[in-house]
Write an enzyme that holds these catalytic residues in place. Structure first.
Site, PDB file in Angstrom:
ATOM      1  N   ASP A  40      13.440  24.551 -31.759  1.00 50.19           N
ATOM      2  CA  ASP A  40      12.719  25.320 -30.741  1.00 50.19           C
ATOM      3  C   ASP A  40      13.151  24.946 -29.329  1.00 50.19           C
ATOM      4  O   ASP A  40      12.469  25.289 -28.363  1.00 50.19           O
ATOM      5  CB  ASP A  40      11.203  25.062 -30.858  1.00 50.19           C
ATOM      6  CG  ASP A  40      10.659  25.462 -32.211  1.00 50.19           C
ATOM      7  OD1 ASP A  40      10.986  26.565 -32.656  1.00 50.19           O
ATOM      8  OD2 ASP A  40       9.930  24.665 -32.813  1.00 50.19           O
ATOM      9  N   CYS A  96       3.753   1.818   2.407  1.00 53.53           N
ATOM     10  CA  CYS A  96       5.036   1.184   2.083  1.00 53.53           C
ATOM     11  C   CYS A  96       5.893   2.119   1.232  1.00 53.53           C
ATOM     12  O   CYS A  96       7.049   2.398   1.561  1.00 53.53           O
ATOM     13  CB  CYS A  96       4.816  -0.128   1.332  1.00 53.53           C
ATOM     14  SG  CYS A  96       3.781  -1.324   2.168  1.00 53.53           S
ATOM     15  N   ASP A 149       8.236  21.822 -33.240  1.00 55.96           N
ATOM     16  CA  ASP A 149       8.634  20.534 -33.825  1.00 55.96           C
ATOM     17  C   ASP A 149       9.815  19.907 -33.101  1.00 55.96           C
ATOM     18  O   ASP A 149      10.231  18.802 -33.430  1.00 55.96           O
ATOM     19  CB  ASP A 149       8.943  20.669 -35.317  1.00 55.96           C
ATOM     20  CG  ASP A 149      10.038  21.692 -35.604  1.00 55.96           C
ATOM     21  OD1 ASP A 149      10.768  22.063 -34.661  1.00 55.96           O
ATOM     22  OD2 ASP A 149      10.170  22.117 -36.763  1.00 55.96           O
ATOM     23  N   CYS A 167       0.849  -1.194   0.000  1.00 56.65           N
ATOM     24  CA  CYS A 167       0.000   0.000   0.000  1.00 56.65           C
ATOM     25  C   CYS A 167       0.878   1.235   0.000  1.00 56.65           C
ATOM     26  O   CYS A 167       2.107   1.140   0.066  1.00 56.65           O
ATOM     27  CB  CYS A 167      -0.952   0.016   1.196  1.00 56.65           C
ATOM     28  SG  CYS A 167      -0.141   0.278   2.766  1.00 56.65           S
ATOM     29  N   ASP A 174       4.736  27.484 -32.904  1.00 60.59           N
ATOM     30  CA  ASP A 174       5.652  27.675 -34.018  1.00 60.59           C
ATOM     31  C   ASP A 174       4.817  27.486 -35.288  1.00 60.59           C
ATOM     32  O   ASP A 174       3.763  26.850 -35.243  1.00 60.59           O
ATOM     33  CB  ASP A 174       6.777  26.643 -33.942  1.00 60.59           C
ATOM     34  CG  ASP A 174       7.726  26.743 -35.121  1.00 60.59           C
ATOM     35  OD1 ASP A 174       8.078  27.868 -35.486  1.00 60.59           O
ATOM     36  OD2 ASP A 174       8.095  25.694 -35.676  1.00 60.59           O
TER      37      ASP A 174
END
EC number: 7.2.2.9
Length: 741
Positions: free
Chosen positions: A631, A15, A627, A12, A431
């Site tokens: 960039d 832990c 792209d 769980c 862009d």
């Protein structure tokens, strides 16, 4: 140093958060994230102070088993489903023995009948045998629970182990008194132990099946990866391991086989199933010069390809890494649940002990053992009904299912924070070339001062030496008009301006230039009124003078559906900007045509970066869509970076979100999926907090005077249903759909 590894033994969120908390205190650990669902951990530490082996030892001291790779699960005698079926059968057997006579005395033989609604000795012994079998089937709860308790990291298993063990010990104690004839009968809790374990096992099984289905996304991708490939060597086919392939190797791809690494077709053609990238089921036709990507399938005919990436850097490897990171990372919204989980289990144990003592004192009957029985039931009910699993699953389960859904849409999130933050975006910067447009300029018109075919021949011959997208558009146009392409010499490229070369022109060797207006010395320019990308062709007369031979007007058309998708984005109240290095007229036309709010033209990379900085300083949460090729600075500066990619063109390092659809609709889909996911997480957290806030007091017996008491068996059922409800609610994200308009 960053490392990833697996951890076994977690049950769980107590832990996983316990491991994070314990290791996070160490000075040499910079960052650690532990995923309960993936059973994995990502850690960043100072390698000068420690190593992975020492970190493994620290985790082992906490009672867990760290492993570099996830080994196959040990084969047990019984499968999980058979084990669960046996638990149900023996639980019904114990309940039948315990309660059969209450329903109808004829259900049990006389030797097993109860005394004053209490089981006799033989009946109780049979119940004990059935209970021990069920406890053995659910032994993992005891092994993990008591181990965690020993290491002072109590978890959900600890609560179940303590509660059911207390009920069993009390039952054995009373059975002893009956056996020694000190008592005529006892009040046993064997059926409660069995019912609790059965319900918890049912809940865990449903939970694990749902987890496995959600994790199938990465497993399905891994199945797409071939282990071997056919390498061409001295005109012979050699089967080689994919890991041995290097860039430049020539590979043969047969019909029905998967592409091993990214590459380019050099001979033949094929139809490829790229659904693992784009989510589109229709095959894609590929010919010589086209790129192919690892993990995609060739449907028809065979072809030769040249490897452009090795296996480690292939598209499929990058996608698998992204999915793994997204599933292993944590969203900010999960921090609250983690903080609560860190104190939840110890607090529940304290509440259970307090409730036991209080009920032992205030129970309404003077008989000690009757009071003890009530107090014990309350103690067990409080331990069993509390559900740290519901809290722990609330966020990661939704993230897991959302990432699976995203991959089916051709979307991949870098991590959980990216998925979480996308919904907050209020400004998107696009862009232009290759993002909003096709990225393949086509010739719109030609203006010539010489014979047209001669102009096309000169321009096409020079531009064939360039890889620029504009050059490819001109070469394609020249070929379409059957212009002969000449051999060039002394080819020179001036980046950002154009290309020049020496060739035959009107019987002499002349230097011909092709490029933008800044590439030429003052010349008598053509009067061109059209909007578009202007490319001039000229002859060098002297160092200070060029003769204009003609000009091309090209345009990069918007992608299909872009205008409609931007309109969808704007309906969400998001501002849009267009940043492009193109000239003002082209950028303005594109912005107006697509309905974009603002634009900046002639933008250099630094200009784009400054604009994003400016928007962020104004308090905007900015998404940059590009792209990924040129960039990178702008993408890194934005709050959420989206890369529109096609296969190996993707720069995963720069992206928070990658879209292999290369479609602006993906931006809208990412935002809407983010909104749906966070809504789903909030629903899960609300239910988990409300459940524990309401049912723990009920288990304490606050409504005793209203004759409402929760038995341990009902508490076990409620706890199982709590975690299952969170899992099922998360699964609703599978039905997430994007409306076209």
């Amino acid at each position: 140093m960053k490392e990833s590894f697996y951890i076994e033994g977690m049950t769980c969120t107590a832990c996983s958060s316990g491991i994070e908390r314990s290791l996070g205190r160490k000075s040499f650990v910079k960052k650690i994230e532990v995923s309960l669902l993936n059973k994995s951990a990502n850690i960043e530490f100072n390698e000068n102070e420690t190593n992975l082996d020492e970190i493994f030892k620290l985790i082992e001291k906490l009672g867990y088993s760290p492993k570099k790779t996830l080994a196959e699960e040990k084969k047990e005698f019984f499968s999980p489903n058979v084990k669960l079926a046996l638990a149900v059968i023996f639980t019904l057997f114990v309940v039948y023995l315990s309660m059969g006579a209450m329903l109808s005395p004829s259900l049990l033989p006389e030797s097993l009948l109860t005394i004053n609604n209490h089981s006799n000795f033989l009946n109780a012994c049979l119940q004990l045998i059935g209970t021990l079998i069920v406890m053995h089937l659910g032994r993992d709860f005891y092994i993990q629970g008591f181990k965690a308790l020993w290491h002072r990291q109590p978890n959900m298993s600890s609560l179940i182990a303590i509660g059911t063990s207390a009920a069993l010990i009390s039952s054995l104690w009373q059975l002893y008194f009956v056996y020694t004839s000190q008592w005529s009968y006892g009040h046993y809790y064997f059926e409660s132990v069995c019912v609790i374990l059965m319900f918890v096992m049912v809940g865990k099984r449903i939970e694990n099946v749902s987890k496995d289905k959600a994790l199938d996304a990465m497993q399905a991708l891994m199945k797409n990866a071939p282990k071997t490939a056919l390498k061409m060597h001295n005109n012979q086919q050699i089967e080689v391991l994919v890991d041995s392939i290097v860039v430049g190797d020539i590979l043969k791809v047969l019909p029905g086989s998967a592409i091993a690494v990214d590459g380019e077709i050099i001979e033949g053609e094929g139809e490829l199933d790229e659904s693992m990238l784009s989510g589109e089921a229709l095959p894609v036709y590929k010919k010589v010069g086209d790129k192919v990507f690892s993990g995609t399938f060739n449907s028809h005919t065979s072809f030769l390809m040249k490897a452009t990436q090795d296996n480690k850097n292939s598209t499929l490897s990058q996608i698998v890494e992204m999915i793994h990171n997204a599933q292993s990372s944590k969203a900010e919204i999960s921090r609250l649940a983690d903080k609560v989980s860190s104190v939840f289990v110890p607090s529940v144990i304290a509440i259970a002990i307090l409730a036991f003592v209080v009920w032992l004192i205030i129970a309404p009957k003077p008989d000690f053992w009757w009071n003890f029985g009530i107090a014990l039931e309350v103690f067990v009910s409080v331990l069993v009904i509390s559900c740290p699993c519901a809290l722990g699953l609330a966020t990661p389960m939704s993230i897991l299912v959302a990432n699976q859904k995203a991959s089916s849409l051709g979307l991949f999130f870098k991590d959980a924070k990216s998925l979480e933050k996308a919904r907050l975006v209020n400004t998107i910067v696009f862009d232009k070339t290759g993002t909003l447009t096709n990225g393949k300029p086509v010739v719109k018109s030609v203006h010539s001062n010489i014979e047209l075919l001669e102009l096309l021949s000169l321009a096409g011959s020079i531009e064939k030496s360039s890889e620029h997208v504009i050059a490819k558009g001109i070469v394609e146009y020249a070929k379409e008009h059957n212009a002969p392409l000449k051999e060039m010499s002394e080819v020179k490229v001036k980046t950002g301006f154009g290309i020049s070369a020496k060739t035959d022109y009107q019987g002499a060797k002349e230097v011909i230039k092709v490029g933008n207006s800044e590439f030429f010395n003052p010349i008598n320019a053509l009067e061109i009124q059209e909007n578009g990308i202007l490319v001039f062709v000229g002859r060098v007369i002297s160092e200070k003078e060029d003769e204009l031979l003609g000009a091309f007007v090209l345009e990069d058309l918007p992608k299909k559906g872009v205008k409609e998708h931007i309109a969808q984005i704007k309906k969400l109240g998001i501002n849009t900007f267009l940043l492009s290095g193109d000239n003002r007229e082209n950028v303005k036309k594109c912005a107006l045509e697509l309905g974009i709010d603002g634009y900046i033209s002639n933008a250099k990379p630094q200009d784009k970066l400054n604009k994003i900085k400016e928007l962020k300083e104004k308090g905007q949460i900015v998404m940059m869509v590009g792209d990924g090729l040129n960039d990178a600075p702008s993408l890194a500066m934005s709050d959420v970076a989206v890369v529109m990619a096609k296969g190996s063109d993707v720069s995963v390092q720069a992206a928070d979100i990658v879209s292999f659809n290369n479609d602006i609709k993906s931006v809208y889909s990412a935002i809407k999926l983010s909104q749906a996911t966070i809504k789903n997480i909030k629903e899960n957290l609300f239910w988990a907090f409300c459940y524990n806030s309401v049912f723990i007091p009920l288990a304490c017996g606050v409504l005793y005077k209203a004759n409402i008491m929760l038995s341990p068996a009902i508490a076990g059922l409620a706890m199982s249903l709590s975690s299952v409800s969170v899992v099922l609610n998360s699964q609703r994200l599978r039905n997430f759909k994007i409306k076209d308009h």
